[in-house]
Design a protein around this motif. Structure first.
Motif, PDB file in Angstrom:
ATOM      1  N   ALA A 225      -0.159  28.053 -21.599  1.00  0.00           N
ATOM      2  CA  ALA A 225       0.911  27.281 -20.951  1.00  0.00           C
ATOM      3  C   ALA A 225       2.289  27.820 -20.922  1.00  0.00           C
ATOM      4  N   GLU A 258       7.774  28.021 -19.859  1.00  0.00           N
ATOM      5  CA  GLU A 258       6.464  28.005 -19.221  1.00  0.00           C
ATOM      6  C   GLU A 258       6.168  29.130 -18.570  1.00  0.00           C
ATOM      7  N   PRO A 260       2.319  29.831 -17.088  1.00  0.00           N
ATOM      8  CA  PRO A 260       0.989  29.490 -17.191  1.00  0.00           C
ATOM      9  C   PRO A 260       0.024  30.654 -16.569  1.00  0.00           C
ATOM     10  N   LEU A 264      -3.978  27.647 -15.064  1.00  0.00           N
ATOM     11  CA  LEU A 264      -3.415  26.526 -15.349  1.00  0.00           C
ATOM     12  C   LEU A 264      -2.214  26.136 -14.094  1.00  0.00           C
TER      13      LEU A 264
END
Length: 495
Positions: A225, A258, A260, A264
């Motif tokens: 993530a 973040e 991803p 995700l």
């Protein structure tokens, strides 16, 4: 406990802000000066706002944090190395970013350029990082000001922070107890209000365990993530994030880091609770044969009742896994990390005997791996298959609720790396009975500081979801924080 970056570690190894339950973090500040913040009663989001508005300078916040560190660290011993002069230079430059100018600490397992990195080990006590680790780069881009490195056990391999290189770190709620590990120094410093948050990492529970021991919020993000190195590992356990005083700091740090991958969906910045009511599976019993102490059991029962009072459906559940079998396979992978670290330490310190530079716990794990390495491939196959098994549990509910650890934080020395290996292993595995499945499965998981004993010791509540459920957990955490605030609870060492 944290799984390090192995071969690469030396190269870089609906509540809005106004409704959050901490008046001191949100109160208007015009002529505020750092000396008016003796116990650091402010979260990082608010600090960044004040710095950005020109109400308080980064240097003022930094000097105040250094003063707090110097006052409490002689009691908790949570700083592995100090970089105060570097911090002052950076703060004077007023770095930009989401947390521009906010003081913090970096865990001693992650490289921060020009700062020492002991990795909790005597083997590397003279090593200075030449560049930032991948995740550290993202934190530098956020604008944080690092005051130094927080303590960790040797390469993060045990659930108490008592490394020989720096000595034991103590829990600010009770100095006779452990703060957990491996992010024990980060948790002790944050709980002592030296900084509002500190970098932490989690390869088997190392964010959530110390968060529970020290009364903090600790989110283990989903695998992939957040920003991080692409690791060549058969089972990728470890993630980086933080321990925090408030949910909104964790959510803001998450959003800023973040990145991803592997399918995700981006979570973005979660700013408050959701209206959706959840089905929560309540499974307080350890699966590996460990037992809960009475105060941990009472605390987790109160958390289940709190969730019911908020309108969530809480159902009693039994985790469908052989906890002892899982533990055996997980520990073999853990021991493989110790064996690899032993090789790296010996290469870095040629001519030294292993027992001169490595701790008995690390050597015991390495020896255990060598005795069982013919089982390694089957252990990896078991752990890889477990990811699908774990996620199948959530076909019938949204969130799993368990204790974070099975007992209150034990006494310093109970999990010492110099103790009898077999006895220490039993104590450690009983204590950390709940957290490792989420590392193997890559799932999101968080320890929330909702309960305290009558004697003032924190009891963590562990909420876990699927991989990618970080936003769902953060929204739930906001709701829990508003319903049962913890920001005004302070360790006794603060007076």
């Amino acid at each position: 406990m944290t799984n390090y970056t192995r071969r690469h570690f030396l190269r870089g190894t609906a509540a809005t802000a106004a409704l959050l339950p901490f008046a001191s973090a949100c109160a208007p500040v015009r002529a505020l000066r750092a000396t008016s913040l003796p116990s650091g009663d402010m979260d990082g989001v608010r600090m960044a706002q004040l710095i950005s508005n020109g109400d308080v300078s980064s240097l003022e916040f930094t000097e105040a944090a250094i003063a707090r560190a110097e006052r409490v660290n002689p009691q908790i011993n949570a700083i592995a190395s100090k970089t105060y002069d570097m911090a002052r230079v950076r703060a004077a430059e007023s770095p930009a970013g989401t947390f521009g100018g906010v003081p913090t600490f970096i865990k001693d397992l992650m490289n921060w350029k020009n700062a020492p990195s002991f990795y909790g080990s005597r083997a590397f006590k003279d090593y200075v990082a030449e560049e930032d680790g991948v995740f550290a780069t993202r934190w530098r881009e956020m604008g944080v000001v690092s005051l130094g490195k927080s303590t960790t056990p040797e390469i993060g391999l045990i659930s108490s922070t008592e490394p020989l290189v720096t000595g034991p770190t103590r829990n600010p709620w009770d100095l006779s107890r452990i703060p957990g590990g491996s992010s024990g120094g980060a948790a002790a410093l944050t709980a002592s209000r030296v900084t509002p948050f500190a970098h932490a990492s989690d390869g088997g529970g190392s964010i959530r365990i110390p968060a529970a021991c020290c009364g903090l919020f600790g989110l283990k993000p989903s695998r992939g993530a957040l920003a991080g190195p692409q690791l060549d590992q058969p089972v990728e356990l470890s993630v980086n994030h933080a321990v925090t005083l408030t949910v909104r700091d964790s959510a803001a740090l998450f959003a800023a880091a973040e990145d991803p991958r592997e399918g995700l969906t981006p979570t973005g910045r979660i700013t408050g609770p959701a209206s959706r009511r959840l089905k929560i599976a309540f499974a307080p019993e350890p699966t590996n044969g460990a037992s809960l102490d009475s105060e941990t059991r009472a605390g987790i029962e109160r958390t289940a009742d709190l969730c019911r009072s908020l309108g969530h459906e809480v159902v009693d559940w039994t985790v469908p896994m052989d906890g002892k079998a899982f533990q055996d396979e997980f520990l073999l992978l853990w021991a493989a990390g110790a064996a690899e670290f032993m090789q790296q330490a010996m290469a870095y310190s040629p001519g030294k005997a292993p027992e001169e530079i490595l701790e008995p716990w690390t050597l015991g794990l390495a020896q255990d791996f060598m005795a069982k390495k013919d089982r390694f491939e089957s252990a990896i196959a078991y752990l890889q298959a477990f990811e699908g098994e774990y996620h199948s549990w959530f076909d019938d509910f949204d969130v799993l609720l368990t204790p974070t650890v099975s007992t209150l934080p034990p006494a310093i020395g109970t999990q010492s790396p110099t103790g009898d290996f077999d006895e220490t292993m039993k104590r450690v595995t009983d204590f950390v009975a709940f957290t490792a499945p989420m590392n193997v499965s890559g799932a999101a998981s968080m320890s929330v500081p909702l309960q305290w004993t009558s004697g003032g010791i924190p009891v963590g509540s562990l909420f876990s979801g699927r991989r990618g459920d970080d936003g769902l957990l953060l929204a739930l955490a906001y709701e829990l924080e508003a319903a049962q605030p913890w920001i005004d609870r302070k360790p006794g060492i603060l007076g």
